[in-house]
Scaffold this motif. Structure first.
Motif, PDB file in Angstrom:
ATOM      1  N   THR A   1     -23.233 -13.810   8.315  1.00 39.81           N
ATOM      2  CA  THR A   1     -22.184 -14.325   9.297  1.00 39.81           C
ATOM      3  C   THR A   1     -21.405 -13.984   9.388  1.00 39.81           C
ATOM      4  OG1 THR A   1     -23.386 -16.445   9.410  1.00 39.81           O
ATOM      5  CG2 THR A   1     -21.418 -16.435  10.722  1.00 39.81           C
ATOM      6  N   ALA A   2     -20.305 -13.329  10.364  1.00 38.41           N
ATOM      7  CA  ALA A   2     -19.142 -13.065   9.719  1.00 38.41           C
ATOM      8  C   ALA A   2     -17.921 -13.671   9.937  1.00 38.41           C
ATOM      9  CB  ALA A   2     -18.515 -11.467  11.589  1.00 38.41           C
ATOM     10  N   THR A   3     -17.393 -13.273   8.801  1.00 31.98           N
ATOM     11  CA  THR A   3     -15.703 -14.281   8.588  1.00 31.98           C
ATOM     12  C   THR A   3     -14.844 -13.864   8.463  1.00 31.98           C
ATOM     13  OG1 THR A   3     -15.422 -15.210   6.235  1.00 31.98           O
ATOM     14  CG2 THR A   3     -15.839 -12.754   6.167  1.00 31.98           C
ATOM     15  N   ALA A   4     -13.692 -14.900   8.620  1.00 38.14           N
ATOM     16  CA  ALA A   4     -11.968 -14.559   8.785  1.00 38.14           C
ATOM     17  C   ALA A   4     -11.153 -13.502   8.122  1.00 38.14           C
ATOM     18  CB  ALA A   4     -11.764 -15.790   9.229  1.00 38.14           C
ATOM     19  N   LEU A   5     -10.794 -13.169   7.259  1.00 37.77           N
ATOM     20  CA  LEU A   5      -9.887 -12.962   6.665  1.00 37.77           C
ATOM     21  C   LEU A   5      -8.265 -12.522   6.924  1.00 37.77           C
ATOM     22  CD1 LEU A   5      -9.700 -10.682   4.035  1.00 37.77           C
ATOM     23  CD2 LEU A   5      -9.356  -8.581   5.629  1.00 37.77           C
ATOM     24  N   VAL A   6      -7.151 -12.947   6.276  1.00 38.47           N
ATOM     25  CA  VAL A   6      -5.997 -13.276   6.697  1.00 38.47           C
ATOM     26  C   VAL A   6      -5.578 -12.178   4.787  1.00 38.47           C
ATOM     27  CG1 VAL A   6      -4.537 -14.745   6.771  1.00 38.47           C
ATOM     28  CG2 VAL A   6      -6.315 -15.167   7.725  1.00 38.47           C
ATOM     29  N   ILE A   7      -4.648 -11.433   5.667  1.00 38.67           N
ATOM     30  CA  ILE A   7      -3.687 -11.235   4.140  1.00 38.67           C
ATOM     31  C   ILE A   7      -2.610 -11.212   4.575  1.00 38.67           C
ATOM     32  CG2 ILE A   7      -2.962  -8.364   3.244  1.00 38.67           C
ATOM     33  CD1 ILE A   7      -5.514  -7.428   4.163  1.00 38.67           C
ATOM     34  N   ASP A   8      -2.108 -12.212   3.493  1.00 36.36           N
ATOM     35  CA  ASP A   8      -0.500 -12.732   3.783  1.00 36.36           C
ATOM     36  C   ASP A   8       0.273 -12.728   2.915  1.00 36.36           C
ATOM     37  OD1 ASP A   8       1.189 -14.991   4.929  1.00 36.36           O
ATOM     38  OD2 ASP A   8       0.206 -16.535   3.871  1.00 36.36           O
ATOM     39  N   GLY A   9       1.388 -11.619   3.051  1.00 37.47           N
ATOM     40  CA  GLY A   9       2.440 -11.335   2.994  1.00 37.47           C
ATOM     41  C   GLY A   9       2.362 -11.312   1.531  1.00 37.47           C
ATOM     42  N   VAL A  10       1.309  -9.907   1.321  1.00 36.70           N
ATOM     43  CA  VAL A  10       0.942  -9.262   0.114  1.00 36.70           C
ATOM     44  C   VAL A  10       1.976  -7.535  -0.373  1.00 36.70           C
ATOM     45  CG1 VAL A  10      -0.782  -7.714  -1.065  1.00 36.70           C
ATOM     46  CG2 VAL A  10      -2.061  -9.823  -0.083  1.00 36.70           C
ATOM     47  N   THR A  11       2.081  -7.683  -1.681  1.00 40.32           N
ATOM     48  CA  THR A  11       3.424  -7.215  -2.002  1.00 40.32           C
ATOM     49  C   THR A  11       2.594  -6.150  -2.854  1.00 40.32           C
ATOM     50  OG1 THR A  11       5.221  -7.613  -1.547  1.00 40.32           O
ATOM     51  CG2 THR A  11       5.030  -5.798  -3.332  1.00 40.32           C
ATOM     52  N   LEU A  12       2.192  -5.200  -3.444  1.00 44.94           N
ATOM     53  CA  LEU A  12       0.746  -3.938  -4.046  1.00 44.94           C
ATOM     54  C   LEU A  12       1.584  -3.802  -4.807  1.00 44.94           C
ATOM     55  CD1 LEU A  12      -1.710  -3.414  -2.130  1.00 44.94           C
ATOM     56  CD2 LEU A  12      -1.992  -5.436  -4.122  1.00 44.94           C
ATOM     57  N   THR A  13       1.924  -3.644  -6.413  1.00 49.18           N
ATOM     58  CA  THR A  13       2.235  -2.348  -7.590  1.00 49.18           C
ATOM     59  C   THR A  13       1.858  -1.787  -8.233  1.00 49.18           C
ATOM     60  OG1 THR A  13       2.985  -4.889  -8.779  1.00 49.18           O
ATOM     61  CG2 THR A  13       4.780  -3.690  -7.382  1.00 49.18           C
ATOM     62  N   ALA A  14       2.386  -0.663  -8.562  1.00 50.72           N
ATOM     63  CA  ALA A  14       1.481  -0.197 -10.132  1.00 50.72           C
ATOM     64  C   ALA A  14       2.955   0.443 -11.311  1.00 50.72           C
ATOM     65  CB  ALA A  14       1.065   0.665  -9.501  1.00 50.72           C
ATOM     66  N   GLY A  15       2.734  -0.726 -11.859  1.00 52.77           N
ATOM     67  CA  GLY A  15       4.102  -0.207 -12.881  1.00 52.77           C
ATOM     68  C   GLY A  15       5.224  -1.114 -11.937  1.00 52.77           C
ATOM     69  N   ALA A  16       6.085   0.520 -11.807  1.00 52.41           N
ATOM     70  CA  ALA A  16       7.470   0.190 -11.649  1.00 52.41           C
ATOM     71  C   ALA A  16       7.560   0.107 -10.092  1.00 52.41           C
ATOM     72  CB  ALA A  16       8.801   0.971 -11.746  1.00 52.41           C
ATOM     73  N   ARG A  17       5.832   0.739  -9.548  1.00 54.63           N
ATOM     74  CA  ARG A  17       6.126   1.617  -8.035  1.00 54.63           C
ATOM     75  C   ARG A  17       5.604   0.564  -7.041  1.00 54.63           C
ATOM     76  NH1 ARG A  17       2.051   5.554  -5.645  1.00 54.63           N
ATOM     77  NH2 ARG A  17       0.891   5.438  -7.795  1.00 54.63           N
ATOM     78  N   ARG A  18       6.296   0.147  -5.898  1.00 54.75           N
ATOM     79  CA  ARG A  18       5.565  -0.376  -4.956  1.00 54.75           C
ATOM     80  C   ARG A  18       4.402   0.099  -4.580  1.00 54.75           C
ATOM     81  NH1 ARG A  18       9.211  -1.355  -0.802  1.00 54.75           N
ATOM     82  NH2 ARG A  18       7.752   0.397  -0.590  1.00 54.75           N
ATOM     83  N   LEU A  19       3.556   0.509  -4.004  1.00 54.16           N
ATOM     84  CA  LEU A  19       2.531   0.467  -2.624  1.00 54.16           C
ATOM     85  C   LEU A  19       2.323   0.048  -1.353  1.00 54.16           C
ATOM     86  CD1 LEU A  19      -0.560   0.689  -6.156  1.00 54.16           C
ATOM     87  CD2 LEU A  19       1.188   2.048  -5.290  1.00 54.16           C
ATOM     88  N   VAL A  20       2.519  -1.271  -1.304  1.00 51.37           N
ATOM     89  CA  VAL A  20       2.942  -2.392  -0.227  1.00 51.37           C
ATOM     90  C   VAL A  20       3.686  -3.338  -0.925  1.00 51.37           C
ATOM     91  CG1 VAL A  20       1.379  -3.285   0.847  1.00 51.37           C
ATOM     92  CG2 VAL A  20       0.489  -1.459   0.190  1.00 51.37           C
ATOM     93  N   ARG A  21       4.496  -3.915   0.828  1.00 50.41           N
ATOM     94  CA  ARG A  21       5.423  -3.828   0.786  1.00 50.41           C
ATOM     95  C   ARG A  21       5.644  -5.335   1.464  1.00 50.41           C
ATOM     96  NH1 ARG A  21      11.805  -2.768   0.854  1.00 50.41           N
ATOM     97  NH2 ARG A  21      10.786  -2.278   2.844  1.00 50.41           N
ATOM     98  N   ASP A  22       4.913  -6.516   0.962  1.00 52.78           N
ATOM     99  CA  ASP A  22       5.258  -7.743   2.439  1.00 52.78           C
ATOM    100  C   ASP A  22       4.586  -7.244   3.801  1.00 52.78           C
ATOM    101  OD1 ASP A  22       5.708 -10.416   2.719  1.00 52.78           O
ATOM    102  OD2 ASP A  22       7.423  -9.746   3.828  1.00 52.78           O
TER     103      ASP A  22
END
Length: 267
Positions: free
Chosen positions: A2-23
């Motif tokens: 059964t399909a489900t809902a997905l919510v990505i809310d204000g996600v920031t991802l980093t690798a060390g000092a490097r920002r991969l994804v912002r907000d």
């Protein structure tokens, strides 16, 4: 499934000092096929890793069916979310059927054999990606495209409520690109898929999110998102967007490389 809902809310991802994804924020309603598009290095794969729980968000939250994905028990997560990643090139000393059967593991007790239901789901997954004739072939002797279809079949056999796919059409010929994406449209699941091919994304996705330098720069229906202005600003190319006469989907035609800042578009 059964399909489900997905919510990505204000996600920031980093690798060390490097920002991969912002907000980054994104929603997928049950049963939708949501496409992630954008140039290389824009953050698509990183964002998917946060959903299938490989890269923990520095800030923000990923919610699956209203619950924090990172708080779900591992077995429950495996019954809910399946992933086809670009890092799935493992050398399995198994037959094609045995690899696809691994998708049933989250639904079975330890060391339990296949039930009649399992066998039926495995056969259906093999047929969905046109690899039934490869059933007894060793996985490690397949071509890149054949391996990709086996890994997609494994995810289908898992019967996920949410299917996350990172460039699933890589290594596939045109026929199998169309058949795999067509199979995704028919699934009773929510699908989040990263694609390079904008025309495939326009045809098979309900909505698109465009990432550039780790941020969402546009989102909406393909016809609203894919414009000549976006192609120039995000991809650095000159292009036209028309309506395909048969599918009704936007059709992108690339005319040249970066637009000439001193001349007309496409000149």
């Amino acid at each position: 499934m059964t399909a489900t809902a997905l919510v990505i809310d204000g996600v920031t991802l980093t690798a060390g000092a490097r920002r991969l994804v912002r907000d980054v924020s994104l929603t997928a309603r049950p049963g939708e096929v949501i496409g992630l598009v954008g140039p290389n290095g824009s953050g698509k794969s990183s964002l998917l890793r946060a959903v299938y729980r490989v890269l923990r968000p520095a800030t923000g939250e990923v919610r699956v069916d209203g619950e924090d994905a990172w708080s779900l028990p591992v077995r429950r997560l495996a019954r809910t979310v399946a992933a086809v990643t670009q890092e799935s090139a493992a050398e399995f000393d198994l037959t094609v059927r045995e690899v696809v059967a691994m998708g049933r593991t989250p639904h079975k007790r330890l060391l339990a054999g296949d039930t009649a239901e399992d066998a039926g789901l495995i056969a259906s997954a093999l047929a969905a990606v046109d690899i039934t004739e490869l059933t007894e072939r060793p996985f490690d002797r397949l071509s890149g495209g054949e391996r990709q279809r086996v890994l997609i079949a494994r995810a289908l056999a898992q019967e996920p409520a949410l299917l996350v796919m990172d460039e699933p059409t890589n290594h596939l010929d045109i026929r199998h690109q169309l058949s795999v994406l067509g199979a995704l449209r028919r699934l009773p699941a929510t699908v989040l898929v990263a694609l390079h091919d904008l025309n495939l994304a326009a045809r098979y996705c309900d909505r698109l999110y465009v990432l550039d330098d780790g941020e969402v720069v546009a989102s909406g229906a393909p016809a609203d998102v894919l414009t000549p202005v976006l192609l120039a600003e995000v991809y650095g190319v000159t292009g036209e967007v028309a309506v395909h006469p048969l599918t009704g989907a936007p059709q992108v035609t690339f005319l040249s490389g970066p637009p000439d800042p001193g001349g007309p578009a496409g000149g």
